[in-house]
Design an enzyme around this catalytic site. Structure first.
Site, PDB file in Angstrom:
ATOM      1  N   HIS A 116      -1.718 -37.817 -28.249  1.00  0.00           N
ATOM      2  CA  HIS A 116      -2.448 -38.722 -27.352  1.00  0.00           C
ATOM      3  C   HIS A 116      -3.197 -37.992 -26.237  1.00  0.00           C
ATOM      4  O   HIS A 116      -3.866 -38.623 -25.413  1.00  0.00           O
ATOM      5  CB  HIS A 116      -1.453 -39.723 -26.742  1.00  0.00           C
ATOM      6  CG  HIS A 116      -2.083 -40.973 -26.236  1.00  0.00           C
ATOM      7  ND1 HIS A 116      -2.079 -41.325 -24.894  1.00  0.00           N
ATOM      8  CD2 HIS A 116      -2.747 -41.964 -26.878  1.00  0.00           C
ATOM      9  CE1 HIS A 116      -2.700 -42.478 -24.739  1.00  0.00           C
ATOM     10  NE2 HIS A 116      -3.115 -42.894 -25.924  1.00  0.00           N
TER      11      HIS A 116
ATOM     12  N   LYS B  65      -6.024 -36.076 -24.110  1.00  0.00           N
ATOM     13  CA  LYS B  65      -7.497 -36.173 -24.100  1.00  0.00           C
ATOM     14  C   LYS B  65      -8.028 -35.042 -23.220  1.00  0.00           C
ATOM     15  O   LYS B  65      -8.140 -35.184 -21.994  1.00  0.00           O
ATOM     16  CB  LYS B  65      -7.950 -37.523 -23.548  1.00  0.00           C
ATOM     17  CG  LYS B  65      -7.114 -38.728 -23.983  1.00  0.00           C
ATOM     18  CD  LYS B  65      -7.206 -39.021 -25.460  1.00  0.00           C
ATOM     19  CE  LYS B  65      -6.164 -40.045 -25.871  1.00  0.00           C
ATOM     20  NZ  LYS B  65      -6.283 -41.357 -25.292  1.00  0.00           N
TER      21      LYS B  65
ATOM     22  N   ASP C 190     -16.447 -23.631 -22.895  1.00  0.00           N
ATOM     23  CA  ASP C 190     -16.398 -22.339 -22.196  1.00  0.00           C
ATOM     24  C   ASP C 190     -15.302 -22.390 -21.139  1.00  0.00           C
ATOM     25  O   ASP C 190     -14.148 -22.594 -21.479  1.00  0.00           O
ATOM     26  CB  ASP C 190     -17.764 -21.976 -21.610  1.00  0.00           C
ATOM     27  CG  ASP C 190     -18.799 -21.706 -22.695  1.00  0.00           C
ATOM     28  OD1 ASP C 190     -18.399 -21.343 -23.815  1.00  0.00           O
ATOM     29  OD2 ASP C 190     -19.997 -21.873 -22.424  1.00  0.00           O
TER      30      ASP C 190
END
Length: 462
Positions: free
Chosen positions: A148, A150, A155
Site C-alpha cells: 500500500h 505510495k 533522481d
C-alpha cells in the site's frame, strides 16, 4: 490564545524521535506541497521527462487508461533515451494482476522488454495462502493484505502521497502530495527500502510470469508463514535500524526541517508507524490541536483508547461523507462499503458522546459534488501557536487494516521554518474547506444485519 513567534523552536522537543526513527535534515525551500490531482499528474510527467539516473515507484497499482498509458510511455521514452537509466516499480501482486488481458502487469511489459535496467516487483502478502487463497475471488483476495506504500522517486527528488496511479487520482479524487527535491540521503533510504521489499516479492518477467529472487529461501504462500515472515522481518528491520544507528551516532540536527520516515509492515511484526503515532496522540500537550484526516474511517482500538483516555489535545477528525467514499459507485457487495464506514463513524461518535468529549473531539465530513475523498494525514499545532509544526503524510489511512494487513509508509516533516509551517496550515485549511460538522442521522441510516455481522467479524480488514 494563539501567538506568532519567529523565535519559537520546536525541533529540540522531538529529540526522542531520533532513537527509533531514521532522520534526514532537508532544506525547507525544497519542499513543495501539491494542491490538486491534476497537479499531481503533471508533476509525475514533468519529473519523468527530466530524469537522468533513476525512477523508483511504489504504488498499489497502475491503471490502464489514457493518462496512465501516457505516463508509462514517458518512462519508456526515457529508458530508450538514457541506456543507464534505472527503473524499479513495486506494486501489489493481486491488485496489479486484476484483469487478465488489461492489467498493471500487461501495461508494464513494454518497459521490461525495452531495457534490462527495468525491474517490476509484485508483493504478495504471506497471509493469503492455502484454501483461503484458492477460495477468494479476484478483488476480494485483496482484503487479506496489500502493498500500500505510495512513493515516487525521480533522481534525488521524492514525491510522497496517498494517491495511486490511476485516472481518478489524476482528476477528481482528492489526496495529499508532497514533493521534496534534492534530498539524496532520504531518497537513497526509500530506494533501498523499495528494493528490499522487491527482493521478498515476485519479479515480473518479459513473458508476464512471476518468479522469486533466487536468494530468498522461502516462498510467500507455499512455505510456512513463520519461515517467510521471519526471513522478511530480518531483512527489513535490519535495514531500517541500520539507518537509525548511522545517523544518530554522528550527524546532529542543524537544519530547521527534518524528515522522519515511518514504516508499518504488519505481516512481519513491524509496527514502527503505529507505535510513533500512538506516542504522539498520548503526549500531545493540553490545548494543542491535532488535525487527523482519513478517507476510510476505522480507527483501531489502540488509537481510540489513547484519544479517549490518555490524550489531552484537541482533536479534529476529518473523514469522507458516504457520497465522497470511493466505493460509492462499486457494484455487488462492495457497494455496501460506504454504509459500513457510516456505521463505524456513527459508533465512534457515540463513544465520543458517551465519554462527554464533544468539546475536545470534533468530527467533520468531506463532501464535494463530483469528488471522492482519499486524503489522510496529521497536522499538529502546539499550544499557544498558530501554525502546524509538523505534518505526517503517506499511505496509511489510520485504520485497523493499516495496523493488521498492509505494507504502509509515512513521513513526518517537522519544521521550525515558519514559511513552511504556514504552507502546512494552508494545506490543512484546504482539506477542511469542503467539510461540514458531522451530525449522525441514525434514524435514516438503514443497515442490513449482514453488514453489522461482517463488521463484527472482519472489522480489522476495513
Amino acid at each position: 490564545m494563539s501567538v506568532e513567534n519567529d523565535d519559537k523552536k520546536y525541533l529540540p522537543k522531538f529529540e526522542w524521535l531520533k532513537k527509533s526513527v531514521p532522520n534526514f535534515p532537508v532544506n525547507a525551500c525544497n519542499i513543495k506541497l501539491l494542491r490538486s490531482p491534476s497537479e499531481f499528474y503533471q508533476t509525475l510527467i514533468e519529473q519523468c521527462s527530466n530524469v537522468k539516473s533513476r525512477i523508483v515507484i511504489a504504488s498499489l497499482y497502475i491503471g490502464t487508461g489514457k493518462q496512465e498509458v501516457f505516463l508509462i510511455n514517458t518512462i519508456k521514452k526515457m529508458l530508450d533515451k538514457i541506456p543507464d537509466l534505472s527503473v524499479r516499480i513495486l506494486l501489489d501482486a493481486n491488485r496489479g494482476s486484476r484483469g487478465k488481458e488489461n492489467s498493471s502487469r500487461t501495461l508494464l511489459l513494454p518497459l521490461i522488454n525495452s531495457s534490462n535496467n527495468c525491474r517490476v516487483f509484485l508483493y504478495h502478502t504471506p497471509k493469503l495462502r492455502g484454501i483461503v487463497r484458492w477460495l477468494l475471488a479476484e478483488r476480494y483476495n485483496e482484503l487479506v493484505g496489500l502493498q500500500h506504500m505510495k512513493v515516487y522517486i525521480f533522481d534525488d527528488n521524492i514525491l510522497i502521497s496517498g494517491a495511486n496511479l490511476s485516472q481518478d487520482y489524476f482528476t477528481n479524487r482528492q489526496d495529499r502530495y508532497i514533493l521534496i527535491k534534492d534530498s539524496k540521503p532520504l531518497v537513497d533510504f526509500y530506494a533501498g527500502l523499495i528494493d528490499l521489499v522487491g527482493k521478498i516479492s515476485f519479479h515480473l518477467s518479459s513473458e508476464n510470469t512471476l518468479c522469486l529472487d533466487s536468494s530468498m529461501k522461502y516462498h510467500p504462500y507455499k512455505s510456512l508463514y513463520n519461515s517467510f515472515a521471519s526471513e522478511a522481518k530480518f531483512l527489513l528491520l535490519n535495514y531500517y535500524n541500520s539507518h537509525i544507528k548511522k545517523i544518530c551516532s554522528g550527524e546532529e540536527l542543524s537544519s530547521d526541517t527534518v524528515v522522519f520516515p515511518l514504516i508499518e509492515f504488519p505481516p512481519f511484526g513491524i509496527h514502527n508507524d503505529s507505535e510513533i503515532i500512538t506516542k504522539f496522540l498520548e503526549h500531545a500537550e493540553a490545548e494543542s490541536t491535532l488535525n487527523l484526516a482519513t478517507g476510510y474511517f476505522n480507527l483501531p482500538d489502540i488509537y481510540i483508547k489513547t484519544l479517549f483516555k490518555k490524550s489531552k489535545a484537541n482533536i479534529n477528525v476529518l473523514f469522507s461523507h458516504p457520497m465522497a467514499n470511493s466505493f460509492q459507485t462499486a457494484k455487488g457487495p462492495a457497494s455496501f462499503i460506504p454504509t459500513a464506514y457510516s456505521v463505524l463513524t456513527s459508533n465512534f461518535y457515540k463513544e465520543v458522546q458517551k465519554y462527554n468529549l464533544e468539546n475536545r473531539i470534533k468530527c467533520f465530513e468531506y463532501e464535494k459534488t463530483g469528488w471522492t475523498f482519499h486524503s489522510k494525514g496529521l497536522w499538529y499545532i502546539p499550544k499557544n501557536y498558530k501554525w502546524p509544526i509538523f505534518t505526517i503524510i503517506g499511505s496509511s489511512n489510520y485504520g485497523a487494516r493499516s495496523l493488521n494487513c498492509d505494507l504502509e509508509s509515512q513521513i513526518i516533516i517537522l519544521t521550525d521554518n515558519q514559511k513552511l509551517q504556514k504552507t502546512f496550515f494552508m494545506e490543512k485549511c484546504d482539506s477542511y474547506k469542503s467539510a461540514i460538522i458531522y451530525t449522525p442521522n441514525c434514524e435514516k441510516l438503514i443497515v442490513p444485519l449482514w453488514i453489522r455481522f461482517v463488521l463484527k467479524i472482519f472489522k480489522n480488514y476495513f
